[in-house]
Design a protein around this motif. Structure first.
Motif, mmCIF file in Angstrom:
data_model
loop_
_atom_site.group_PDB
_atom_site.id
_atom_site.type_symbol
_atom_site.label_atom_id
_atom_site.label_comp_id
_atom_site.label_asym_id
_atom_site.label_seq_id
_atom_site.Cartn_x
_atom_site.Cartn_y
_atom_site.Cartn_z
ATOM 1 N N GLN A 62 0.824 -1.209 0.000
ATOM 2 C CA GLN A 62 0.000 0.000 0.000
ATOM 3 C C GLN A 62 0.857 1.257 0.000
ATOM 4 O OE1 GLN A 62 -2.558 -0.554 3.364
ATOM 5 N NE2 GLN A 62 -3.959 -1.911 2.266
ATOM 6 N N ALA A 63 1.942 1.239 0.765
ATOM 7 C CA ALA A 63 2.832 2.405 0.805
ATOM 8 C C ALA A 63 3.491 2.638 -0.551
ATOM 9 C CB ALA A 63 3.889 2.217 1.886
ATOM 10 N N VAL A 64 3.927 1.568 -1.190
ATOM 11 C CA VAL A 64 4.564 1.695 -2.503
ATOM 12 C C VAL A 64 3.548 2.168 -3.536
ATOM 13 C CG1 VAL A 64 5.625 0.376 -4.383
ATOM 14 C CG2 VAL A 64 6.422 0.065 -2.043
ATOM 15 N N GLN A 65 2.324 1.632 -3.480
ATOM 16 C CA GLN A 65 1.295 2.073 -4.415
ATOM 17 C C GLN A 65 0.986 3.554 -4.215
ATOM 18 O OE1 GLN A 65 -2.000 -0.578 -3.787
ATOM 19 N NE2 GLN A 65 -1.349 -1.956 -5.424
ATOM 20 N N LYS A 66 0.924 3.981 -2.969
ATOM 21 C CA LYS A 66 0.664 5.391 -2.684
ATOM 22 C C LYS A 66 1.773 6.260 -3.278
ATOM 23 C CE LYS A 66 0.013 8.564 1.176
ATOM 24 N NZ LYS A 66 0.050 8.715 2.632
ATOM 25 N N ASP A 67 3.020 5.832 -3.094
ATOM 26 C CA ASP A 67 4.150 6.576 -3.666
ATOM 27 C C ASP A 67 4.079 6.608 -5.194
ATOM 28 O OD1 ASP A 67 5.109 7.037 -1.141
ATOM 29 O OD2 ASP A 67 6.684 5.502 -1.238
ATOM 30 N N LEU A 68 3.766 5.456 -5.790
ATOM 31 C CA LEU A 68 3.693 5.393 -7.251
ATOM 32 C C LEU A 68 2.550 6.244 -7.796
ATOM 33 C CD1 LEU A 68 4.503 1.654 -7.969
ATOM 34 C CD2 LEU A 68 5.947 3.630 -8.398
ATOM 35 N N PHE A 69 1.414 6.241 -7.106
ATOM 36 C CA PHE A 69 0.309 7.089 -7.543
ATOM 37 C C PHE A 69 0.693 8.561 -7.444
ATOM 38 C CE2 PHE A 69 -2.818 3.544 -6.356
ATOM 39 C CZ PHE A 69 -2.861 3.082 -7.653
ATOM 40 N N ALA A 74 2.137 13.436 -10.386
ATOM 41 C CA ALA A 74 3.068 14.540 -10.644
ATOM 42 C C ALA A 74 3.544 14.519 -12.099
ATOM 43 C CB ALA A 74 4.255 14.462 -9.694
ATOM 44 N N LYS A 75 3.840 13.341 -12.622
ATOM 45 C CA LYS A 75 4.306 13.240 -14.011
ATOM 46 C C LYS A 75 3.208 13.629 -14.994
ATOM 47 C CE LYS A 75 8.554 12.095 -13.767
ATOM 48 N NZ LYS A 75 9.580 12.958 -14.347
ATOM 49 N N VAL A 76 1.960 13.233 -14.711
ATOM 50 C CA VAL A 76 0.860 13.612 -15.601
ATOM 51 C C VAL A 76 0.694 15.128 -15.608
ATOM 52 C CG1 VAL A 76 -1.666 13.512 -15.861
ATOM 53 C CG2 VAL A 76 -0.362 11.404 -15.496
ATOM 54 N N LYS A 77 0.758 15.725 -14.422
ATOM 55 C CA LYS A 77 0.644 17.189 -14.350
ATOM 56 C C LYS A 77 1.797 17.853 -15.092
ATOM 57 C CE LYS A 77 -1.990 17.419 -10.079
ATOM 58 N NZ LYS A 77 -1.996 17.741 -8.660
ATOM 59 N N GLN A 78 2.995 17.311 -14.931
ATOM 60 C CA GLN A 78 4.161 17.853 -15.631
ATOM 61 C C GLN A 78 3.982 17.732 -17.145
ATOM 62 O OE1 GLN A 78 7.742 15.604 -14.867
ATOM 63 N NE2 GLN A 78 9.045 17.398 -15.175
ATOM 64 N N PHE A 79 3.472 16.608 -17.600
ATOM 65 C CA PHE A 79 3.243 16.418 -19.031
ATOM 66 C C PHE A 79 2.199 17.398 -19.544
ATOM 67 C CE2 PHE A 79 0.636 14.505 -22.385
ATOM 68 C CZ PHE A 79 1.587 14.404 -23.383
ATOM 69 N N LEU A 80 1.112 17.602 -18.790
ATOM 70 C CA LEU A 80 0.068 18.534 -19.224
ATOM 71 C C LEU A 80 0.600 19.961 -19.320
ATOM 72 C CD1 LEU A 80 -3.002 17.153 -17.237
ATOM 73 C CD2 LEU A 80 -2.523 16.901 -19.687
ATOM 74 N N VAL A 81 1.443 20.347 -18.377
ATOM 75 C CA VAL A 81 2.045 21.685 -18.428
ATOM 76 C C VAL A 81 2.944 21.789 -19.647
ATOM 77 C CG1 VAL A 81 3.710 23.196 -17.271
ATOM 78 C CG2 VAL A 81 1.861 22.145 -15.957
ATOM 79 N N TRP A 82 3.753 20.773 -19.900
ATOM 80 C CA TRP A 82 4.655 20.781 -21.055
ATOM 81 C C TRP A 82 3.865 20.868 -22.354
ATOM 82 C CZ3 TRP A 82 5.030 16.834 -24.798
ATOM 83 C CH2 TRP A 82 6.090 16.987 -25.714
ATOM 84 N N ARG A 83 2.770 20.085 -22.454
ATOM 85 C CA ARG A 83 1.952 20.105 -23.668
ATOM 86 C C ARG A 83 1.301 21.479 -23.872
ATOM 87 N NH1 ARG A 83 -3.415 16.588 -24.235
ATOM 88 N NH2 ARG A 83 -4.022 18.238 -22.786
ATOM 89 N N GLU A 84 0.823 22.077 -22.807
ATOM 90 C CA GLU A 84 0.198 23.399 -22.913
ATOM 91 C C GLU A 84 1.225 24.452 -23.331
ATOM 92 O OE1 GLU A 84 -2.630 26.130 -23.269
ATOM 93 O OE2 GLU A 84 -2.973 24.001 -22.937
ATOM 94 N N GLU A 85 2.444 24.364 -22.792
ATOM 95 C CA GLU A 85 3.500 25.298 -23.196
ATOM 96 C C GLU A 85 3.807 25.142 -24.685
ATOM 97 O OE1 GLU A 85 6.786 24.401 -20.631
ATOM 98 O OE2 GLU A 85 5.965 25.552 -18.962
#
Length: 106
Positions: A62-69, A74-85
């Motif tokens: 559960q701890a590892v899944q929480k970390d991975l989620f 964070a990566k999805v948000k980073q990708f969305l920001v990059w795509r918008e830029e």
């Protein structure tokens, strides 16, 4: 009759316990009884160990899944920001007349 005299009435070669009674009069007359007790206790200890290990494994999972989620989010948000830029830069370049003429000349 004294206890000492009573102890001497057993047949010769009879093994006595610490209380002076013959071993055949002991509570565990069969060697299987202590073995069964040992096996039951060992199985109980093993079962408790398996349960504790399983709980530890689940909590770690559960701890590892929480970390991975969290990392995935964070990566999805980073990708969305990059795509918008990238889209904003493309819009700027598409609306720039000097860039458009240079691009067409190229």
């Amino acid at each position: 009759m004294s206890e000492y005299a009573a102890a001497e009435t057993f047949p010769s070669g009879t093994e006595l316990n610490h209380a002076g009674q013959p071993l055949s009069a002991c509570k565990f007359s069969s060697p299987a009884v202590p073995l069964i007790i040992f096996v039951v206790l060992a199985a109980a200890i093993a079962a408790v160990g398996v349960m504790i290990f399983e709980q530890y494994r689940q909590s770690m999972q559960q701890a590892v899944q929480k970390d991975l989620f969290g990392i995935t989010d964070a990566k999805v948000k980073q990708f969305l920001v990059w795509r918008e830029e990238g889209r904003q830069e493309a819009n700027v370049l598409m609306n720039d007349d000097s860039f458009r003429t240079e691009f067409e000349r190229w």
